[in-house]
Design a protein around this motif. Structure first.
Motif, short mmCIF file in Angstrom:
data_model
loop_
_atom_site.label_atom_id
_atom_site.label_comp_id
_atom_site.label_asym_id
_atom_site.label_seq_id
_atom_site.Cartn_x
_atom_site.Cartn_y
_atom_site.Cartn_z
N PRO A 339 0.81 -1.23 0.00
CA PRO A 339 0.00 0.00 0.00
C PRO A 339 0.83 1.27 0.00
N GLU A 340 2.13 1.16 0.35
CA GLU A 340 2.97 2.36 0.40
C GLU A 340 3.17 2.98 -0.97
N GLN A 341 2.73 2.31 -2.03
CA GLN A 341 2.79 2.93 -3.35
C GLN A 341 1.87 4.15 -3.43
N GLU A 342 0.94 4.25 -2.48
CA GLU A 342 0.09 5.43 -2.39
C GLU A 342 0.63 6.36 -1.31
N ASP A 343 0.43 7.65 -1.49
CA ASP A 343 0.77 8.61 -0.46
C ASP A 343 -0.36 9.63 -0.33
N GLU A 344 -0.18 10.61 0.55
CA GLU A 344 -1.24 11.59 0.79
C GLU A 344 -1.67 12.29 -0.49
N GLY A 345 -0.72 12.54 -1.37
CA GLY A 345 -1.04 13.22 -2.62
C GLY A 345 -1.85 12.35 -3.56
#
Length: 596
Positions: A339-345
């Motif tokens: 899931p770390e492939q996603e970030d707040e942006g």
């Protein structure tokens, strides 16, 4: 230019003009909360880009003043070697100036960027220390901001009565009758939202705020002089839309119009808290008689008519479906191996993409606050201010977002589990949600102001030794500003009575610096309550329909009435939102709205 070199340049101009200090507020000449890029002078000089605050520059030091929403953010954005940091309320900058400067000092300010009320109060406060307040003709920041953005010129929109619910002529005549009764010749309107409401126009001059920036004079006979960039109205028939008596003039002609009123000895009414000091100085020097009163558009604008309320209901259902699709997508992403492939942006972008699938969607109603872990402790955090934090390392995620639709404005915050929240997080989330529920259930007699209701949302936190340093609720416009007055719910909030048609947010929270943040927000509209008593009573009708995350609940901190409210709310969410969803999104909603 670095911020140090910018400070040096402005200080050089201060010295040339014999100024010992210069005040830089976060305002433009309309004194609204949101300002266009070319007015972001506070950001240019300091690096702080929050929506409220001020910088004060002295020859040998400088300070930034912010409220409780930004006490963490300001330390992240501003260089402590250049600025000291102060609380805008607890340590007012006029007091700080009086303590730092010696008698005989001169403090510069741009009269277009400060209200008449501020000017009167500041002049008296500084005079008590024998310090002189000096208006400047040219803003000292603008003298050195060589790549200052050029104001946008995007077309205006004429808002159909299908959305507004009332013709401009009816609004103008209603207000003009009041002016005539008070023997007022003209009302000066300076803020964009009241003017746009009065004329049923909208624009794209500021991102997220659908207004045409302008000034206006409403005359006793109901006629209006609108001062704006006339190119924005090219090919639009303003008379056909607004009715007779609306004249469009270049914004540069406002000064002449004010001088003419002064030469006529006219009685001109204005709001001392929203009209800038430049306009009052111009009027009074020209000979006008000034009458001070609240902007007469504010209260009728806040009390949405039935068409506006129905439009807001519809907008929230579309918006709720978009947020539910996003939360369902988020749960699927967090269940994947990386899931770390996603970030707040990327999370904020994905939510925006779901909203854009609605053909009625115009733009966001504010910059999305997409905050993981410790970033959520900054109430008005924005991921673009640094490196967006990656998903996968935090237990909870806070997302505060909203949309502008032709028929309404939305604003919603959800705090959701994206990892393994600990017992304290679950306790605090439950206390926050309990306060939200207590306020949502409130019934109150006519004449009750938001300040009287604020404690309902805080009481569960207070009883356990916690609190939050922002208001519980703000007014919300109808395809206008997501923050509007005069209504609000706050410890130092408005005592303007909450009444039929007013939309307010309900958003208690809790924030632990360097730890996490929690906020639970729905929008509510005030409606008459049907009781058998002998006094008029009001209640809140919830407009927002998106599940709260049951994984963050600790039922030991809820009473049966709170569980019943939540079950009823989730039942309503299912009934209203499920027809708009399908597939895995529908499965997610079914699970998220199951009774406790």
């Amino acid at each position: 230019m670095t911020h140090a070199s910018r400070l040096a340049a402005v200080r050089n101009s201060m010295a040339q003009q014999g100024l010992d200090a210069f005040i830089v507020p976060h305002d433009d000449e309309h004194l609204g909360e949101y300002i266009p890029p070319h007015a972001e002078r506070l950001d240019w000089i300091s690096g702080f880009n929050g929506s409220a605050g001020a910088a004060v520059l002295l020859a040998d030091k400088a300070a930034v003043f912010v409220d409780g929403r930004y006490t963490v953010q300001v330390r992240h954005q501003c260089d402590p070697a250049l600025f000291s940091f102060h609380h805008l309320i607890a340590d007012p900058y006029l007091d700080w100036l009086s303590a730092e400067l010696t008698a005989g000092s001169r403090v510069g300010f741009d009269p277009r960027l400060h209200s008449h009320h501020w000017h009167q109060r500041a002049e008296a406060r500084l005079a008590a220390s024998n310090i002189t307040l000096v208006p400047v003709t040219a803003n000292l920041i603008d003298l050195h901001w060589h790549d200052q953005p050029v104001p946008d010129c995007r077309p205006a929109l004429l808002l159909d009565q299908e959305y507004s619910g009332q013709h401009s002529e009816a609004k103008r005549n209603r207000l003009a009758d009041t002016l005539a009764a008070d023997r007022v010749d003209a009302q000066l309107l300076t803020q964009a939202e009241p003017i746009n409401w009065l004329l049923n126009i909208r624009g794209r001059d500021i991102d997220c705020l659908p207004v045409v920036l302008s000034f206006a004079l409403l005359h006793q006979n109901g006629e209006v002089q609108l001062f704006a960039d006339t190119d924005k109205f090219e090919d639009l028939d303003l008379t056909a839309h607004c009715g007779q008596g609306v004249a469009l003039l270049p914004i540069g002609e406002l000064e002449t119009a004010l001088q003419t009123l002064g030469e006529q000895g006219a009685r001109v009414q204005l709001d001392p808290h929203t009209a800038n000091a430049w306009s009052t100085l111009m009027l009074s020097q020209a000979g006008a008689e000034l009458v001070f009163a609240e902007d007469p558009c504010m209260l009728p604008k806040a009390c949405k008519n039935p068409v506006e309320v129905n439009g807001s209901r519809a907008a929230h259902l579309r918006d709720g479906a978009a947020v539910c699709r996003f939360l369902a997508w988020l749960d699927r992403r967090t269940a994947e191996p990386h899931p770390e492939q996603e970030d707040e942006g990327t999370l904020a972008d994905q939510l925006a993409a779901f909203r854009r699938q609605n053909p009625e969607f115009v733009e966001p109603s504010f910059n999305t606050i997409s905050a993981l872990g410790p970033n959520a402790a900054m109430c008005h955090y924005h991921h673009d201010n640094g490196t967006p934090r990656a998903l996968g390392q935090d237990a909870i995620y806070l997302v505060d977002s909203g949309g502008q639709y032709l028929d309404g404005t939305t604003d919603i915050t959800r705090t959701v589990a994206v990892g393994q929240p600990d017992d304290e997080m679950r306790k605090l989330f439950t206390l926050v949600l309990r306060g939200h529920i207590d306020l949502a259930c409130a019934r109150f007699p006519a004449g009750t102001g938001g300040q009287q209701l604020d404690a309902l949302a805080r009481m569960p936190l207070w009883q356990q030794g916690y609190n939050f340093d922002h208001g519980t609720g703000h007014g919300v416009g109808h395809y206008l500003s997501v923050h509007e007055g005069p209504q609000r719910i706050s410890p130092k909030g408005s005592m303007v009575p909450l009444t039929t048609g007013m939309i307010v947010s309900n958003e208690p929270g809790y924030y632990r610096e360097d730890g996490f943040g929690i906020r639970c927000e729905n929008l509510q509209v005030v409606q008459p309550a049907h009781t058998r008593g002998d006094i008029p009573v009001f209640e809140f009708e919830t407009l927002t329909f998106v599940p709260f995350d049951a994984r963050l609940l600790d039922l030991d901190w809820l009473e049966p009435k709170h569980v019943q409210w939540l079950n009823n709310y989730h039942k309503a969410v299912w009934e209203k939102i499920s027809p708009q969803l399908s597939g895995s999104d529908l499965t997610w909603l079914e699970q998220a709205t199951r009774p406790l």
